[in-house]
Scaffold this active site. Structure first.
Site, PDB file in Angstrom:
ATOM      1  N   SER A   1      24.072   6.798  16.781  1.00  0.00           N
ATOM      2  CA  SER A   1      23.518   6.861  15.432  1.00  0.00           C
ATOM      3  C   SER A   1      22.721   8.137  15.216  1.00  0.00           C
ATOM      4  O   SER A   1      22.302   8.409  14.100  1.00  0.00           O
ATOM      5  CB  SER A   1      22.649   5.642  15.156  1.00  0.00           C
ATOM      6  OG  SER A   1      21.829   5.377  16.255  1.00  0.00           O
TER       7      SER A   1
ATOM      8  N   ASN B   1      21.649   7.011   7.328  1.00  0.00           N
ATOM      9  CA  ASN B   1      20.304   6.882   7.905  1.00  0.00           C
ATOM     10  C   ASN B   1      19.371   7.963   7.370  1.00  0.00           C
ATOM     11  O   ASN B   1      18.190   7.727   7.146  1.00  0.00           O
ATOM     12  CB  ASN B   1      20.365   6.963   9.432  1.00  0.00           C
ATOM     13  CG  ASN B   1      20.834   5.654  10.023  1.00  0.00           C
ATOM     14  OD1 ASN B   1      20.834   4.630   9.342  1.00  0.00           O
ATOM     15  ND2 ASN B   1      21.262   5.676  11.270  1.00  0.00           N
TER      16      ASN B   1
ATOM     17  N   HIS C   1      30.662   5.642  13.294  1.00  0.00           N
ATOM     18  CA  HIS C   1      29.319   5.075  13.180  1.00  0.00           C
ATOM     19  C   HIS C   1      29.344   3.812  12.328  1.00  0.00           C
ATOM     20  O   HIS C   1      29.389   3.878  11.095  1.00  0.00           O
ATOM     21  CB  HIS C   1      28.354   6.126  12.593  1.00  0.00           C
ATOM     22  CG  HIS C   1      26.939   5.653  12.561  1.00  0.00           C
ATOM     23  ND1 HIS C   1      26.086   5.925  11.534  1.00  0.00           N
ATOM     24  CD2 HIS C   1      26.238   4.896  13.438  1.00  0.00           C
ATOM     25  CE1 HIS C   1      24.914   5.362  11.783  1.00  0.00           C
ATOM     26  NE2 HIS C   1      24.984   4.742  12.922  1.00  0.00           N
TER      27      HIS C   1
ATOM     28  N   GLU D   1      30.844   5.565   9.045  1.00  0.00           N
ATOM     29  CA  GLU D   1      30.804   7.029   8.935  1.00  0.00           C
ATOM     30  C   GLU D   1      31.720   7.623  10.010  1.00  0.00           C
ATOM     31  O   GLU D   1      31.614   7.263  11.185  1.00  0.00           O
ATOM     32  CB  GLU D   1      29.367   7.531   9.116  1.00  0.00           C
ATOM     33  CG  GLU D   1      28.477   7.204   7.928  1.00  0.00           C
ATOM     34  CD  GLU D   1      27.030   7.644   8.106  1.00  0.00           C
ATOM     35  OE1 GLU D   1      26.409   8.053   7.120  1.00  0.00           O
ATOM     36  OE2 GLU D   1      26.511   7.554   9.237  1.00  0.00           O
TER      37      GLU D   1
HETATM   38  P1  NAI Z   1      22.334  -2.305  23.196  1.00  0.00           P
HETATM   39  O1  NAI Z   1      21.214  -1.900  24.057  1.00  0.00           O
HETATM   40  O2  NAI Z   1      22.282  -3.599  22.471  1.00  0.00           O
HETATM   41  O3  NAI Z   1      23.688  -2.282  24.026  1.00  0.00           O
HETATM   42  C1  NAI Z   1      24.055  -1.295  24.931  1.00  0.00           C
HETATM   43  C2  NAI Z   1      24.968  -1.944  25.961  1.00  0.00           C
HETATM   44  O4  NAI Z   1      25.587  -0.913  26.705  1.00  0.00           O
HETATM   45  C3  NAI Z   1      24.235  -2.835  26.943  1.00  0.00           C
HETATM   46  O5  NAI Z   1      24.833  -4.099  26.958  1.00  0.00           O
HETATM   47  C4  NAI Z   1      24.412  -2.134  28.294  1.00  0.00           C
HETATM   48  O6  NAI Z   1      24.559  -3.045  29.353  1.00  0.00           O
HETATM   49  C5  NAI Z   1      25.684  -1.351  28.041  1.00  0.00           C
HETATM   50  N1  NAI Z   1      25.816  -0.155  28.879  1.00  0.00           N
HETATM   51  C6  NAI Z   1      24.931   0.834  29.072  1.00  0.00           C
HETATM   52  N2  NAI Z   1      25.448   1.780  29.865  1.00  0.00           N
HETATM   53  C7  NAI Z   1      26.694   1.388  30.173  1.00  0.00           C
HETATM   54  C8  NAI Z   1      27.746   1.936  30.960  1.00  0.00           C
HETATM   55  N3  NAI Z   1      27.604   3.111  31.584  1.00  0.00           N
HETATM   56  N4  NAI Z   1      28.896   1.254  31.052  1.00  0.00           N
HETATM   57  C9  NAI Z   1      29.059   0.073  30.434  1.00  0.00           C
HETATM   58  N5  NAI Z   1      28.093  -0.495  29.665  1.00  0.00           N
HETATM   59  C10 NAI Z   1      26.941   0.149  29.556  1.00  0.00           C
HETATM   60  O7  NAI Z   1      22.534  -1.096  22.165  1.00  0.00           O
HETATM   61  P2  NAI Z   1      23.113  -1.109  20.682  1.00  0.00           P
HETATM   62  O8  NAI Z   1      22.040  -1.396  19.720  1.00  0.00           O
HETATM   63  O9  NAI Z   1      24.360  -1.925  20.661  1.00  0.00           O
HETATM   64  O10 NAI Z   1      23.499   0.423  20.498  1.00  0.00           O
HETATM   65  C11 NAI Z   1      24.627   0.997  21.101  1.00  0.00           C
HETATM   66  C12 NAI Z   1      24.953   2.300  20.415  1.00  0.00           C
HETATM   67  O11 NAI Z   1      25.187   2.053  19.032  1.00  0.00           O
HETATM   68  C13 NAI Z   1      23.834   3.332  20.473  1.00  0.00           C
HETATM   69  O12 NAI Z   1      24.409   4.586  20.593  1.00  0.00           O
HETATM   70  C14 NAI Z   1      23.129   3.159  19.131  1.00  0.00           C
HETATM   71  O13 NAI Z   1      22.479   4.338  18.702  1.00  0.00           O
HETATM   72  C15 NAI Z   1      24.314   2.857  18.240  1.00  0.00           C
HETATM   73  N6  NAI Z   1      24.011   2.132  17.001  1.00  0.00           N
HETATM   74  C16 NAI Z   1      23.125   1.094  16.983  1.00  0.00           C
HETATM   75  C17 NAI Z   1      22.878   0.403  15.805  1.00  0.00           C
HETATM   76  C18 NAI Z   1      21.950  -0.778  15.801  1.00  0.00           C
HETATM   77  O14 NAI Z   1      21.589  -1.249  14.696  1.00  0.00           O
HETATM   78  N7  NAI Z   1      21.576  -1.326  16.936  1.00  0.00           N
HETATM   79  C19 NAI Z   1      23.522   0.780  14.537  1.00  0.00           C
HETATM   80  C20 NAI Z   1      24.491   1.842  14.682  1.00  0.00           C
HETATM   81  C21 NAI Z   1      24.680   2.500  15.858  1.00  0.00           C
END
Ligand code: NAI
Length: 677
Positions: A416, A487, A437, A449
């Site tokens: 993001s 954003n 995105h 996006e």
């Molecule tokens: P989260 O922390 O809920 O999930 C991340 C997941 O990735 C975790 O389950 C973790 O175990 C896994 N993970 C980390 N490293 C890994 C690897 N090397 N191999 C396999 N799995 C791995 O994070 P979230 O909120 O889902 O965010 C993920 C991405 O999406 C980020 O880049 C964030 O900026 C983006 N994003 C988040 C939004 C939100 O509202 N939470 C909205 C739009 C984008």
């Protein structure tokens, strides 16, 4: 057989006329001027020499008729011109209704708006019972209500409660549901449509009869009560001053339901008045923006099958779940088994709600495969990365996966905030790196996006847009700049709301100012819903590049682990997932500039994004902000709103806010270019 440009007329050996619509130069049938001209001509000759029966059907694969031609709506400058168009439509439908022979509409796929109104004018309606059949009157979404007699006829057939439920929500229903309501006569498999039409013509089955209670709701003594109920339901979703159409529809029915002819005439008058309102004009534009976004991808032959998602957290999990729901084979990888188990649990919950039937739920779950070791990488056509928001961790992952994937596979990141240029060096072939995105919650947010890095190839952009469209989401190409579009525009608005809260304005008053403007949710409630930690992170990232101002109160709440809805407490306390909003004190005087302080920070940032070329046009700013943030669609988006309010006036207002509250209100230099558009 006689042929027009859009209609084909075939008379069979039994004397039945089959009127096939196949609108020229268009993938979808719509009732344009030209289509209606030809239909009227044919109906005139059928009326002079009535055949055994007339059957209306479509030669288009995707459906019967999708509605009137919305493009023609934007040319309606006066109420008089609108009324002429509507009356003409009604006239043609009345001609169908009055043909002295049985008439049948054979429906498959889309049968919406004017298309369904045409079907309603027929004596019989038979529809394909496939899941692709969608029957409805979605005019309300364009700020109007049915005008070609559809309101009057659907109420007559299904009763006011059932018909209003369709008209006031604009939702489309299945053939089976339409049959249950009495809106169609038969729902049959596609292969039986023709036989069913022939049988109906032969047997002339009796018309559907309304049950007594549905009739009762139409009685003039009962109508005022039903009206109250309907208005109460509508007002929960839309204010009369923002969306007048549903209220106009209810008024119309309450007044004229006893007189079929008068009801028809008043239906036409009411629609033509609505058509020239700013609300309808803006909603029609929003509809065309949506079409514009869908047309970004020109790749017809690109058919990816396998999606591999890495990261099964909030976003990755929901993205994988959504792709599998839309028919893709998906593997989902995470470091932890328990995260993947949680994804499957979430998937089951969503599929149960959306698909209802056991077999369909099982099929969708079968398409979603937990894959802790990443076996799916080899066959993937698209890899979507949604791991932690950390550039180094993401780069490390890209280095590991690139040797394992096919040459044709594209790599999408859901980051993001990280510019793609920071991730690209980890790849040998960075032309296939793109941002996809998604917004949270994935199942509800229509926008994605499509982020273009400096090295992203045109084909990769096109492929990413095609994938997005294929999962019923709207692709918005944006450049890889901080916060991308949504954003970046949303944050100043949210931060101003927090500043207002710091100044002691009651939280409820801040939220109310925004919902009165037309936002679906106030900014304080929105921040709590998104998560205050996420808001803080995005705001801090953005503040490296722009003057956003991160309020102390936000940091304090995050430090106290009061993160909003997910922790049960943020600005508000949450009970059963809903915020408890303390009442606004009676003696509180709302500052008159409060709505402007919120909205103008958003609009000013939208102008900055246009100047920076984050998206390619003003139209796309409006589309992105409407579909990405829910910005009042009836106001047509921030740029449309700025033009309607007056560019000069808004610049002056910003100058005055700047002098009173500080330079975060400084009018962006991009405003000057708006005088030319
Ligand atoms: P989260 O922390 O809920 O999930 C991340 C997941 O990735 C975790 O389950 C973790 O175990 C896994 N993970 C980390 N490293 C890994 C690897 N090397 N191999 C396999 N799995 C791995 O994070 P979230 O909120 O889902 O965010 C993920 C991405 O999406 C980020 O880049 C964030 O900026 C983006 N994003 C988040 C939004 C939100 O509202 N939470 C909205 C739009 C984008």
């Amino acid at each position: 057989m006689s042929t027009y440009k859009h209609w084909k007329v075939i008379t069979d050996s039994e004397g039945v006329v089959w009127l096939h619509l196949d609108k020229a130069d268009s993938s979808t049938n719509v009732l344009s001027h030209a289509v209606m001209d030809e239909l009227e001509e044919e109906l005139n000759s059928l009326n002079k020499k009535p055949p055994r029966a007339v059957v209306f059907l479509s030669d288009k694969k995707n459906g019967f008729i999708a509605g009137a031609d919305v493009k023609e709506f934007s040319q309606l400058e006066t109420e008089h011109i609108a009324l002429t168009l509507i009356k003409r439509g009604q006239h043609v439908m009345n001609m169908i209704e009055r043909l002295p022979c049985p008439t049948v509409a054979l429906i498959h796929g889309f049968c919406l708006g004017g298309g369904f109104e045409l079907a309603l004018a027929c004596r019989y309606r038979i529809a394909d019972n496939d899941a692709k059949t969608k029957i409805g009157l979605p005019e309300i979404k364009l700020g109007i209500h049915p005008g070609f007699g559809g309101a009057v006829r659907s109420i007559k057939l299904a009763g006011p409660i059932a018909a209003m439920n369709i008209i006031l929500t604009g939702r489309a229903i299945s053939a089976r549901a339409a049959k249950k309501l009495g809106l169609i006569h038969y729902a049959v498999p596609a292969r039986h449509l023709i036989t069913a039409a022939k049988s109906v013509i032969k047997k002339s089955p009796p018309k559907h009869k309304l049950v007594w209670w549905a009739k009762l709701a139409n009685h003039k003594l009962v109508r005022p009560w039903v009206k109250k109920l309907l208005v109460k339901q509508v007002s929960k979703k839309a204010q009369r001053s923002h969306y007048p159409a549903p209220y106009a529809m209810i008024d119309l029915w309450e007044r004229y339901a006893d007189d079929y002819q008068r009801f028809l005439e008043e239906e036409a008058i009411s629609v033509s008045q609505l058509m020239v309102t700013k609300t309808a004009q803006n909603l029609v534009r929003v509809f065309s923006l949506q079409e514009q976004m869908k047309s970004f991808s020109k790749l017809k032959d690109y058919k990816p099958r396998h999606i591999h998602v890495i990261g099964g957290g909030v976003m990755g999990g929901d993205i994988a779940i959504w792709f599998a729901l839309q028919g893709y084979n998906v593997t989902i990888q995470d470091r932890e088994q328990k995260t993947l188990a949680a994804v499957i649990k979430r998937a089951y919950k969503l599929y149960k709600r959306k698909l209802k039937k056991r077999l369909l739920i099982i099929e969708a779950l079968d398409r979603l495969v937990p894959d802790i070791k990443g076996f799916g990488l080899k066959q993937a056509d698209v890899v979507i990365e949604a791991i932690f928001e950390d550039a180094e961790v993401k780069r490390q992952l890209f280095k590991e996966i690139e040797p394992q994937i096919k040459d044709s596979c594209i790599i999408a990141t859901n980051t993001s905030s990280i510019p793609l240029e920071e991730l690209a060096p980890a790849l040998h072939d960075a032309t296939r790196l793109v941002g996809l995105h998604f917004f949270n919650p994935v199942a509800q947010m229509p926008l994605v996006e499509i982020v273009r890095g400096k090295q992203t190839s045109k084909t990769t952009m096109q492929q990413a847009a095609a994938i997005t469209k294929s999962i019923r989401r709207l692709p918005l190409p944006v450049s890889s700049s901080p916060g991308f579009l949504v954003n970046r525009i949303l944050m100043p608005y949210l931060m101003e709301a927090v500043v207002l809260a710091e100044e002691g304005i009651p939280l409820k008053a801040i939220d109310q100012a925004a919902t009165d403007f037309g936002m679906p949710m106030g900014p304080i409630e929105l921040a709590d819903t998104v998560g205050l930690d996420i808001c803080l992170k995005v705001a801090e990232n953005l503040s490296e590049n722009m003057e956003i101002g991160v309020p102390e109160r936000l940091r304090k709440l995050v430090n106290k682990k009061q993160l909003g809805k997910k922790t049960g407490k943020g600005f508000y306390t949450f009970k059963k997932g809903k915020p408890v909003k303390p009442a606004i004190p009676k003696d509180f005087n709302l500052p008159t500039d409060l709505p402007d302080r919120l909205i103008l920070r958003l609009v000013n940032e939208a102008v900055a994004c246009l100047r920076d070329g984050v998206v390619e046009s003003t139209d796309m700013i409006d589309a992105g902000v409407i579909f990405g943030t829910g910005f009042a669609p009836f106001k047509g988006g921030p740029m449309c709103y700025a033009h309607n309010r007056g560019i000069e006036q808004l610049i002056k207002l910003l100058e005055s806010l700047d002098s009173r509250y500080g330079s975060r209100f400084k009018a962006d230099s991009g405003w000057s270019s708006l005088f030319e558009t």
